[in-house]
Design a protein around this motif. Structure first.
Motif, PDB file in Angstrom:
ATOM      1  N   HIS A 118     116.055  50.926 -63.900  1.00 23.12           N
ATOM      2  CA  HIS A 118     114.739  51.356 -63.395  1.00 23.12           C
ATOM      3  C   HIS A 118     114.056  50.183 -62.689  1.00 23.12           C
ATOM      4  O   HIS A 118     113.987  49.074 -63.224  1.00 23.12           O
ATOM      5  N   SER A 119     113.579  50.419 -61.486  1.00 22.36           N
ATOM      6  CA  SER A 119     112.968  49.318 -60.734  1.00 22.36           C
ATOM      7  C   SER A 119     111.486  49.530 -60.442  1.00 22.36           C
ATOM      8  O   SER A 119     110.814  48.592 -60.038  1.00 22.36           O
TER       9      SER A 119
ATOM     10  N   HIS B 208     107.977  49.751 -59.057  1.00 21.87           N
ATOM     11  CA  HIS B 208     107.442  49.176 -57.824  1.00 21.87           C
ATOM     12  C   HIS B 208     107.446  47.654 -57.883  1.00 21.87           C
ATOM     13  O   HIS B 208     106.642  47.002 -57.226  1.00 21.87           O
ATOM     14  N   VAL B 209     108.344  47.085 -58.683  1.00 28.47           N
ATOM     15  CA  VAL B 209     108.426  45.639 -58.839  1.00 28.47           C
ATOM     16  C   VAL B 209     109.506  45.115 -57.889  1.00 28.47           C
ATOM     17  O   VAL B 209     110.600  45.665 -57.832  1.00 28.47           O
ATOM     18  N   PRO B 210     109.221  44.062 -57.143  1.00 28.11           N
ATOM     19  CA  PRO B 210     110.213  43.504 -56.211  1.00 28.11           C
ATOM     20  C   PRO B 210     111.463  42.990 -56.940  1.00 28.11           C
ATOM     21  O   PRO B 210     111.418  42.670 -58.128  1.00 28.11           O
ATOM     22  N   PRO B 211     112.579  42.888 -56.220  1.00 21.01           N
ATOM     23  CA  PRO B 211     113.835  42.458 -56.838  1.00 21.01           C
ATOM     24  C   PRO B 211     113.784  41.098 -57.537  1.00 21.01           C
ATOM     25  O   PRO B 211     114.387  40.938 -58.605  1.00 21.01           O
ATOM     26  N   GLY B 212     113.088  40.125 -56.983  1.00 20.44           N
ATOM     27  CA  GLY B 212     113.038  38.799 -57.599  1.00 20.44           C
ATOM     28  C   GLY B 212     112.488  38.824 -59.015  1.00 20.44           C
ATOM     29  O   GLY B 212     113.143  38.343 -59.949  1.00 20.44           O
ATOM     30  N   PRO B 213     111.287  39.370 -59.217  1.00 20.81           N
ATOM     31  CA  PRO B 213     110.756  39.451 -60.572  1.00 20.81           C
ATOM     32  C   PRO B 213     111.598  40.330 -61.505  1.00 20.81           C
ATOM     33  O   PRO B 213     111.781  39.996 -62.680  1.00 20.81           O
ATOM     34  N   LEU B 214     112.124  41.439 -60.980  1.00 18.18           N
ATOM     35  CA  LEU B 214     112.997  42.288 -61.804  1.00 18.18           C
ATOM     36  C   LEU B 214     114.187  41.501 -62.316  1.00 18.18           C
ATOM     37  O   LEU B 214     114.509  41.530 -63.506  1.00 18.18           O
ATOM     38  N   CYS B 215     114.835  40.806 -61.410  1.00 15.54           N
ATOM     39  CA  CYS B 215     116.019  40.029 -61.781  1.00 15.54           C
ATOM     40  C   CYS B 215     115.664  38.873 -62.702  1.00 15.54           C
ATOM     41  O   CYS B 215     116.444  38.532 -63.595  1.00 15.54           O
ATOM     42  N   ALA B 216     114.487  38.297 -62.522  1.00 12.47           N
ATOM     43  CA  ALA B 216     114.052  37.214 -63.412  1.00 12.47           C
ATOM     44  C   ALA B 216     113.945  37.725 -64.847  1.00 12.47           C
ATOM     45  O   ALA B 216     114.412  37.059 -65.780  1.00 12.47           O
ATOM     46  N   ALA B 217     113.351  38.897 -65.030  1.00 10.36           N
ATOM     47  CA  ALA B 217     113.233  39.473 -66.376  1.00 10.36           C
ATOM     48  C   ALA B 217     114.616  39.744 -66.963  1.00 10.36           C
ATOM     49  O   ALA B 217     114.884  39.414 -68.124  1.00 10.36           O
ATOM     50  N   ARG B 218     115.492  40.324 -66.169  1.00 11.43           N
ATOM     51  CA  ARG B 218     116.843  40.638 -66.660  1.00 11.43           C
ATOM     52  C   ARG B 218     117.626  39.373 -66.991  1.00 11.43           C
ATOM     53  O   ARG B 218     118.281  39.292 -68.038  1.00 11.43           O
TER      54      ARG B 218
ATOM     55  N   LYS C   2     102.680  50.676 -64.260  1.00 15.13           N
ATOM     56  CA  LYS C   2     104.069  51.027 -63.932  1.00 15.13           C
ATOM     57  C   LYS C   2     104.936  49.778 -63.843  1.00 15.13           C
ATOM     58  O   LYS C   2     106.084  49.783 -64.292  1.00 15.13           O
ATOM     59  N   GLY C   3     104.405  48.716 -63.290  1.00 13.32           N
ATOM     60  CA  GLY C   3     105.148  47.464 -63.211  1.00 13.32           C
ATOM     61  C   GLY C   3     105.405  46.873 -64.584  1.00 13.32           C
ATOM     62  O   GLY C   3     106.495  46.363 -64.856  1.00 13.32           O
ATOM     63  N   LEU C   4     104.406  46.940 -65.455  1.00 11.10           N
ATOM     64  CA  LEU C   4     104.571  46.444 -66.817  1.00 11.10           C
ATOM     65  C   LEU C   4     105.655  47.232 -67.548  1.00 11.10           C
ATOM     66  O   LEU C   4     106.508  46.652 -68.226  1.00 11.10           O
ATOM     67  N   ILE C   5     105.635  48.532 -67.378  1.00 14.72           N
ATOM     68  CA  ILE C   5     106.670  49.370 -68.008  1.00 14.72           C
ATOM     69  C   ILE C   5     108.039  49.007 -67.457  1.00 14.72           C
ATOM     70  O   ILE C   5     109.006  48.856 -68.211  1.00 14.72           O
ATOM     71  N   THR C   6     108.136  48.829 -66.152  1.00 18.00           N
ATOM     72  CA  THR C   6     109.411  48.460 -65.531  1.00 18.00           C
ATOM     73  C   THR C   6     109.938  47.155 -66.102  1.00 18.00           C
ATOM     74  O   THR C   6     111.102  47.056 -66.493  1.00 18.00           O
ATOM     75  N   LEU C   7     109.088  46.131 -66.162  1.00 16.15           N
ATOM     76  CA  LEU C   7     109.521  44.839 -66.700  1.00 16.15           C
ATOM     77  C   LEU C   7     109.862  44.945 -68.191  1.00 16.15           C
ATOM     78  O   LEU C   7     110.812  44.311 -68.661  1.00 16.15           O
ATOM     79  N   SER C   8     109.126  45.766 -68.915  1.00 17.08           N
ATOM     80  CA  SER C   8     109.421  45.989 -70.334  1.00 17.08           C
ATOM     81  C   SER C   8     110.795  46.631 -70.501  1.00 17.08           C
ATOM     82  O   SER C   8     111.558  46.272 -71.406  1.00 17.08           O
TER      83      SER C   8
END
Length: 181
Positions: free
Chosen positions: A39-40, A42-52, A128-134
């Motif tokens: 699930h991505s 509305h968070v950009p790829p950089g922050p998403l990948c940083a969390a992962r 929505k971004g917080l949920i995505t990062l969570s």
């Protein structure tokens, strides 16, 4: 599907094959994590990948980390940014990615500092971004835990970003900030 993943990422899918062969119902439930972890929002790829990446490093020292790094590179996150995330070099990261690195580690350490960082996350990307990062943080931890529980998590290795070999930097448990009583 598993063989395609194995070929695409040069990743050992043996533990998934064993789950599939032993219990199709359990495998289908496991696949739910694939949906959750991809699930991505509305968070950009950089922050998403940083969390992962930071979540997987918290629990893994080998192939799972390499897989997530390869996926970040495939998502066009620059190798320099990926390397800085792995090295936990906050000074080389854009502010939003450094924020996510710090938030991820605070969450994993159950550090109250996560509360302040959460507010910054909300200001940038909303609920929505917080949920995505969570989702990124929590679902990334399932894979190494499952592999270790099944007896597959026995390999530690350096992470390769392009031609560079890196030893992931793990954050020690963050100190809990004392509040005046």
């Amino acid at each position: 599907m598993l063989l395609s993943m194995k070929k695409r990422y040069d990743y050992d899918v043996g533990y998934m094959q064993d789950i599939l062969q032993a219990d199709v119902g359990a495998f289908l439930k496991f696949m739910g994590f694939q949906t959750m972890s991809s699930h991505s929002g509305h968070v950009p790829p950089g922050p998403l990948c940083a969390a992962r990446i930071r979540a997987i490093i918290w629990d893994d020292c080998g192939p799972c980390t390499q897989l997530v790094v390869n996926m970040a590179l495939e998502a066009n996150v620059s190798p320099d940014i990926v390397s800085a995330i792995i090295d936990r070099d906050l000074n080389k990261l854009p502010k939003d990615i450094a924020l996510v690195v710090q938030f991820t580690e605070s969450v994993l350490a159950h550090n109250p500092e996560a509360d302040d960082l959460r507010e910054e996350i909300l200001a940038l990307w909303g609920k929505k971004g917080l949920i995505t990062l969570s989702f990124c943080i929590s679902s990334s931890r399932v894979y190494p835990a499952l592999k270790y529980a099944l007896g597959y998590g026995k390999t530690c290795s350096k992470v390769i970003v392009n031609d560079a070999s890196l030893a992931p930097t793990r954050q020690a448990a963050l100190p809990v900030r004392q509040k005046n009583v």
